[in-house]
Motif scaffolding. Structure first.
Motif, short mmCIF file in Angstrom:
data_model
loop_
_atom_site.label_atom_id
_atom_site.label_comp_id
_atom_site.label_asym_id
_atom_site.label_seq_id
_atom_site.Cartn_x
_atom_site.Cartn_y
_atom_site.Cartn_z
N MET A 1 39.55 24.82 52.80
CA MET A 1 39.10 25.92 51.97
C MET A 1 37.78 25.53 51.32
O MET A 1 37.58 24.40 50.91
CB MET A 1 40.11 26.24 50.88
CG MET A 1 41.32 26.94 51.42
SD MET A 1 42.43 27.81 50.33
CE MET A 1 42.48 27.01 48.83
N SER A 2 36.98 26.56 51.18
CA SER A 2 35.69 26.30 50.55
C SER A 2 35.78 26.55 49.05
O SER A 2 36.76 27.12 48.55
CB SER A 2 34.61 27.17 51.18
OG SER A 2 34.83 28.51 50.81
N TRP A 8 37.19 32.32 43.70
CA TRP A 8 37.68 33.70 43.74
C TRP A 8 39.17 33.77 43.41
O TRP A 8 39.62 34.68 42.71
CB TRP A 8 37.41 34.35 45.09
CG TRP A 8 36.01 34.86 45.20
CD1 TRP A 8 35.01 34.34 45.96
CD2 TRP A 8 35.45 35.96 44.49
NE1 TRP A 8 33.86 35.05 45.79
CE2 TRP A 8 34.10 36.08 44.88
CE3 TRP A 8 35.94 36.86 43.56
CZ2 TRP A 8 33.26 37.05 44.38
CZ3 TRP A 8 35.10 37.83 43.07
CH2 TRP A 8 33.78 37.93 43.47
N ILE A 9 39.93 32.82 43.90
CA ILE A 9 41.36 32.79 43.57
C ILE A 9 41.56 32.54 42.08
O ILE A 9 42.38 33.20 41.42
CB ILE A 9 42.10 31.73 44.42
CG1 ILE A 9 42.15 32.18 45.89
CG2 ILE A 9 43.50 31.47 43.89
CD1 ILE A 9 42.70 31.14 46.83
N LEU A 10 40.80 31.60 41.52
CA LEU A 10 40.88 31.31 40.10
C LEU A 10 40.47 32.52 39.26
O LEU A 10 41.14 32.87 38.28
CB LEU A 10 40.01 30.10 39.75
CG LEU A 10 40.05 29.64 38.30
CD1 LEU A 10 41.45 29.19 37.92
CD2 LEU A 10 39.04 28.54 38.06
N LEU A 11 39.39 33.19 39.63
CA LEU A 11 38.95 34.39 38.92
C LEU A 11 39.98 35.52 39.03
O LEU A 11 40.24 36.23 38.07
CB LEU A 11 37.59 34.87 39.43
CG LEU A 11 36.39 34.01 39.03
CD1 LEU A 11 35.12 34.53 39.70
CD2 LEU A 11 36.22 34.03 37.52
N GLY A 12 40.58 35.67 40.20
CA GLY A 12 41.63 36.67 40.38
C GLY A 12 42.84 36.38 39.50
O GLY A 12 43.41 37.28 38.89
#
Length: 85
Positions: A1-2, A8-12
């Motif tokens: 994973m980049s 993006w996952i953390l922000l989501g």
């Protein structure tokens, strides 16, 4: 994973927590408060209407039955009193 995917996952996740821990309860509480204010206003309006109806009934009953006037005292009547020393 980049790194972009991780960010993006953390922000989501943070957005999800913000929505369900802050915004949703705030919305629910404000909705309940509005309902309580509406109930309070309707209860006050009902109480005022009942009081107005009662006042109308009382004024109608007092005008229907004439009140007897107390006999007026004549001016110059003798008033008995005792002198205090």
């Amino acid at each position: 994973m980049s790194w972009k995917v991780v960010i993006w996952i953390l922000l989501g996740y943070l957005a999800f927590r913000f929505i369900f821990r802050f915004l949703l309860p705030l919305f629910v509480v404000s909705r309940k408060m509005r309902q309580q204010v509406k109930q309070f206003h309707s209860a006050m309006n009902n109480a005022q209407q009942q009081q107005a109806a009662q006042n109308n009934y009382q004024s109608a009953s007092t005008t229907a039955a004439p009140q007897q006037k107390a006999p007026k005292e004549k001016a110059g009547d003798y008033i008995d009193f005792e002198e205090i020393k």
